[in-house]
Scaffold this motif. Structure first.
Motif, PDB file in Angstrom:
ATOM      1  N   ASN B  41       0.810  -1.218   0.000  1.00 12.78           N
ATOM      2  CA  ASN B  41       0.000   0.000   0.000  1.00 12.78           C
ATOM      3  C   ASN B  41       0.842   1.266   0.000  1.00 12.78           C
ATOM      4  OD1 ASN B  41      -2.521  -1.060  -0.208  1.00 12.78           O
ATOM      5  ND2 ASN B  41      -2.782  -1.314   1.995  1.00 12.78           N
ATOM      6  N   THR B  42       2.139   1.088  -0.201  1.00 12.97           N
ATOM      7  CA  THR B  42       3.027   2.255  -0.245  1.00 12.97           C
ATOM      8  C   THR B  42       3.644   2.368  -1.638  1.00 12.97           C
ATOM      9  OG1 THR B  42       3.538   2.094   2.090  1.00 12.97           O
ATOM     10  CG2 THR B  42       5.111   3.271   0.734  1.00 12.97           C
ATOM     11  N   LEU B  43       3.638   3.573  -2.151  1.00 16.10           N
ATOM     12  CA  LEU B  43       4.298   3.829  -3.430  1.00 16.10           C
ATOM     13  C   LEU B  43       5.473   4.766  -3.176  1.00 16.10           C
ATOM     14  CD1 LEU B  43       1.194   4.596  -5.687  1.00 16.10           C
ATOM     15  CD2 LEU B  43       2.624   2.541  -5.788  1.00 16.10           C
ATOM     16  N   THR B  44       6.568   4.523  -3.872  1.00 14.88           N
ATOM     17  CA  THR B  44       7.690   5.455  -3.796  1.00 14.88           C
ATOM     18  C   THR B  44       7.732   6.229  -5.109  1.00 14.88           C
ATOM     19  OG1 THR B  44       9.117   3.654  -4.505  1.00 14.88           O
ATOM     20  CG2 THR B  44       9.092   4.159  -2.163  1.00 14.88           C
ATOM     21  N   PHE B  45       7.906   7.528  -5.012  1.00 10.78           N
ATOM     22  CA  PHE B  45       7.821   8.400  -6.181  1.00 10.78           C
ATOM     23  C   PHE B  45       9.015   9.354  -6.168  1.00 10.78           C
ATOM     24  CE2 PHE B  45       5.481  12.401  -7.861  1.00 10.78           C
ATOM     25  CZ  PHE B  45       5.963  12.194  -9.138  1.00 10.78           C
ATOM     26  N   ALA B  67      -8.053  10.079  -0.824  1.00  8.41           N
ATOM     27  CA  ALA B  67      -9.073   9.338  -1.577  1.00  8.41           C
ATOM     28  C   ALA B  67      -8.881   7.828  -1.480  1.00  8.41           C
ATOM     29  CB  ALA B  67      -9.043   9.776  -3.038  1.00  8.41           C
ATOM     30  N   ASN B  68      -7.723   7.389  -0.999  1.00  9.45           N
ATOM     31  CA  ASN B  68      -7.422   5.956  -0.909  1.00  9.45           C
ATOM     32  C   ASN B  68      -6.935   5.645   0.507  1.00  9.45           C
ATOM     33  OD1 ASN B  68      -7.428   4.861  -3.927  1.00  9.45           O
ATOM     34  ND2 ASN B  68      -6.526   6.899  -3.910  1.00  9.45           N
ATOM     35  N   SER B  69      -7.844   5.229   1.323  1.00  5.10           N
ATOM     36  CA  SER B  69      -7.512   5.006   2.727  1.00  5.10           C
ATOM     37  C   SER B  69      -6.415   3.944   2.882  1.00  5.10           C
ATOM     38  CB  SER B  69      -8.790   4.563   3.453  1.00  5.10           C
ATOM     39  OG  SER B  69      -8.488   4.303   4.786  1.00  5.10           O
ATOM     40  N   GLY B  70      -5.451   4.245   3.727  1.00  5.12           N
ATOM     41  CA  GLY B  70      -4.381   3.281   4.010  1.00  5.12           C
ATOM     42  C   GLY B  70      -3.243   3.312   3.016  1.00  5.12           C
ATOM     43  N   PRO B 329       1.553  -2.731  -9.194  1.00  2.00           N
ATOM     44  CA  PRO B 329       1.308  -2.049 -10.474  1.00  2.00           C
ATOM     45  C   PRO B 329      -0.077  -1.413 -10.540  1.00  2.00           C
ATOM     46  CG  PRO B 329       2.217  -4.247 -10.833  1.00  2.00           C
ATOM     47  CD  PRO B 329       1.911  -4.149  -9.372  1.00  2.00           C
ATOM     48  N   ASP B 330      -1.099  -2.088  -9.965  1.00  2.76           N
ATOM     49  CA  ASP B 330      -2.457  -1.528 -10.031  1.00  2.76           C
ATOM     50  C   ASP B 330      -2.529  -0.201  -9.284  1.00  2.76           C
ATOM     51  OD1 ASP B 330      -3.107  -3.759 -11.412  1.00  2.76           O
ATOM     52  OD2 ASP B 330      -4.086  -4.793  -9.741  1.00  2.76           O
TER      53      ASP B 330
END
Lengths: 322, 435
Positions: B41-45, B67-70, B329-330
């Motif tokens: 549930n974590t994205l690195t950017f 908008a996306n909990s968690g 990826p999703d």
């Protein structure tokens, strides 16, 4: 730079008498066992450095050597091409231009930084008001990041907005084409390099000067030697080990010059300030031809190694003088 | 307390191991390794950005997390000068971030090497049609999208009103149709040259520090092409190529631009303009905030780029991409979709003085925060970019060609290399990279 600095500092620490283990008469088995323990202890102390050197120096070096025989696809190397990258070097005019610039840069910066370092050291070793402050100021560029000092160089030498050209124009003189004319650009790089480098040379020479016995100068003065004669026939030979050490370190530094040029001129105008490391960087990280960049890196390594080996053999005796 | 040699050795060994492990951790990018922090549930950017862009990204990320909990997005800001070296190293080490920002000229270097997530299954034809065709094309490789066009920018001409008045230049184009022809632009530059002291220059062009492809605007304006029609070889050795290079070489030989402003200069064009050393400057709209802040002692405005056979401009701006090995990826695709929603895009572009890439936003008036009086000039100028230009500017071979183009232009501008030889060398580089 920082790695180089620390290795130099380690070397300078090595001026005291070598540690001599207290060997006492004993039975042969005991002596052997003691020697083994001493050897083990030595390796124990060496191990941390050897591990770090192995992982972060020798392994990448061997890896670069392997990659230089392969071809790049942009992300890692693929496919064995033998000596193709080295053959390409031989016919690449930009490589030769960069090699020539590197040699010229080395030939100009090394003697100048040695001479200026020694001159300043002699000055700072004499009775000079505020000499601690001056020593600090001269050494300061050495402890600042290379990129930061190069950015200061840009502030000084920018052709349109730099401080030097503003002063020249303010004094009614024409500005110098620091960025648009090859030799002026090369001169600006050398001036900034000397500014960075002289402080380190001064400190090493200062340490060497403070190891010379004052009685030698007193005797020379009694014999009627002039200041120049004292400098030429006493100071210069007696700081021989420092000169030898600095010569090797300065040549390695000059062969590896990158940050100053990268920030100040980008290798331009044209190719007039392009050197081997900036050319390797361009190939490795801009064109993404990492194999060719590795081949250039290996050439830099071999050149540096050869020079150091020649110096080492030619100057071995000087290490014991003074 | 007495410390034995055994203890010293043990301690030294421990420190060495710790140092070695610390050193190893320096290679990690905090990215998509299996053991990475944060889980699925974590994205690195990873991105670079001006202060205004940084704020825009932070607002977008906060809205996405809301908008996306968690879900958490870790933003990693790095200087532009080193971002792609970092990304390359991390991709090779398997520690790349899940998402990163990339310019349209560089995206091909990653998509063609199978480093990016194929977004075909997330963006269908209808989703693709929401973007400006040229921008959607800019993120394609082998007819598949490998990123989303997040914003675009282009160059226009800014000028000092005081120096124009001093030179007697009273008429400045106020529409795309009335933009100066090359001859008219040259005449204006010469008029300025005649009225300015020697150390001030008529204009400065923004092709420094990786911007050498902006020279291609002149080639396109002259009706020329860098590549042939199927992008397999060069087409620069042409009348248009000769005309464009001769014209731009004349900027240096005739003293119309500062001699230190060639493609290898270490200072940007807007820096020379804000320092008051030139009367005009070709600049991208993204520098308007910094220009507005830096220029305090003269008035300045903007006009359109000169045109010859046609109008043309450079393709600035950036896409957002997900890496092929993104942990989730999703979720990464969701983030890309979210950041290119009209609301997010308009907020980001208005804040950072950039141009939107969605059809739905092109006709709308964005709430530009800086110099809204001239922002429209850049928006209009961007319409002179044609799909054929984009196709060439985003070709994967451009990554290899760029450094050669820079070298050759530098040789022509500062070393007097003849036009024919320069074009032949550029053509050889294009043939070598594209063939």
């Amino acid at each position: 730079m920082s790695a180089g600095t620390s290795s130099r500092e380690e070397s300078t620490d090595d001026t005291g008498p070598p540690p001599s283990p207290a060997i006492t008469p004993a039975a042969a088995p005991g002596r052997a066992s003691r020697r083994q323990r001493a050897t083990l202890a030595a390796y124990g102390f060496l191990a941390p450095n050897l591990v770090l050197l192995g992982v972060f120096l020798f392994l990448p070096l061997a890896w670069a050597f392997l990659i230089s025989f392969q071809e790049s696809n942009g992300f890692g190397a693929s496919g064995w091409v033998g000596l193709d990258n080295y053959r390409r070097l031989v016919t690449d005019p930009t490589f030769w231009r960069s090699a020539l610039n590197t040699a010229t840069f080395t030939l100009l910066t090394v003697p100048l930084s040695l001479a200026l370092g020694l001159g300043l050291a002699v000055l700072m070793n004499s009775v000079l008001p505020g000499r601690r402050l001056f020593r600090t100021l001269i050494y300061l560029p050495m402890v600042i990041s290379g990129v930061a000092t190069a950015l200061m160089g840009v502030l000084l030498f920018d052709e349109a907005t730099g401080i030097i050209n503003k002063l020249l124009r303010g004094g009614g003189l024409a500005g110098i084409p620091w960025q648009s004319q090859g030799s002026a650009a090369f001169a600006s790089i050398i001036l900034v390099t000397l500014w960075i480098r002289v402080g380190f040379n001064m400190v090493i020479y200062l340490a060497g000067l403070q190891g010379i016995s004052p009685e030698l100068y007193e005797a020379a003065r009694l014999e009627g030697a002039t200041s120049w004669q004292q400098f030429r026939y006493l100071t210069v030979p007696l700081v021989g080990p420092s000169t030898f050490f600095l010569l090797i370190m300065d040549v390695i530094y000059s062969f590896q010059i990158f940050d100053t040029i990268f920030v100040m001129t980008g290798g331009g105008p044209g190719r007039s300030t392009s050197v081997l490391v900036t050319y390797a960087y361009e190939n490795g990280f801009v064109t993404r031809d990492q194999s060719y960049a590795a081949a250039i890196g290996i050439v830099i390594f071999l050149l540096t190694l050869s020079f150091t080996a020649i110096q080492w053999r030619g100057n071995r005796s000087r290490d014991t003088v003074g | 307390m007495t410390i034995s040699r055994r203890q010293i050795l043990g301690g030294a060994g421990f420190l060495a191991a710790a140092a070695a492990l610390n050193g190893c951790s320096g290679f990690s990018g905090g990215g998509n390794s299996d053991s990475g922090e944060g889980g699925d549930n974590t994205l690195t950017f990873t991105t670079w950005g001006s202060p205004a862009e940084e704020e825009g990204f932070k607002r977008g990320i906060a809205a996405f997390e809301g908008a996306n909990s968690g879900v958490k997005v870790e933003l990693n800001l790095v200087p532009y000068e080193q971002i792609f070296q970092n990304i390359d190293a991390q991709l090779q080490a398997g520690t790349a971030p899940d998402l990163f920002r990339v310019d349209y000229g560089t995206i091909g270097a990653y998509s063609s090497q199978d480093q990016l997530l194929d977004l075909s299954s997330y963006f269908d034809t209808a989703a693709g049609e929401e973007f400006l065709p040229a921008m959607w094309q800019a993120v394609q490789f082998d007819d598949k999208p490998y990123g989303v066009p997040h914003q675009t920018d282009t160059s226009a001409l800014v000028y000092r009103t005081d120096l124009f008045e001093q030179a007697g230049i009273t008429s400045v184009p106020d529409s795309l149709d009335s933009a100066w022809t090359w001859d008219e632009f040259r005449q204006v530059a010469e008029q300025l040259r005649g009225s300015l002291p020697d150390d001030l220059y008529p204009f400065v062009y923004n092709w420094q520090l990786g911007g050498s492809t902006r020279w291609l605007s002149w080639l396109f304006q002259a009706g020329g092409r860098l590549f042939n029609d199927d992008l397999t070889g060069s087409a620069i050795e042409s009348d248009a190529g000769t005309k464009a290079l001769s014209f731009t070489q004349g900027f240096f030989t005739d003293g119309l631009v500062p001699p230190s402003s060639s493609v290898k200069s270490s200072t940007y064009a807007d820096g020379a303009f804000s320092a008051g050393t030139t009367a005009m400057a070709f600049v991208g709209n993204f520098v308007l905030p910094s220009l507005d802040e830096a220029v305090t002692d003269f008035e300045w405005s903007a006009t359109y780029l000169p045109r010859d056979e046609r109008g043309a401009c450079d393709l600035g701006g950036n896409a957002l991409v997900a890496t092929k090995n993104a942990r989730n990826p999703d979720l990464a695709a969701d983030f890309l979709k979210f950041m290119t929603q009209p609301e997010q895009m308009s907020d980001f572009c208005a804040r950072a003085m950039e141009l939107p890439t969605l059809n739905s936003l092109v006709g709308t008036k964005l709430d530009y925060q800086t110099r809204p009086d001239i922002a429209g000039i850049f928006v209009e100028q961007a319409t002179t970019l044609e799909p054929g230009d984009v196709e060439q500017l985003t070709a994967p071979a451009m990554a290899t060609i760029n450094p050669k183009l820079r070298d050759e232009l530098e040789a022509a501008f500062t070393q007097g290399q003849p036009v024919g030889k320069t074009l032949a060398n550029i053509a050889a580089a294009v043939d070598g990279a594209a063939g």
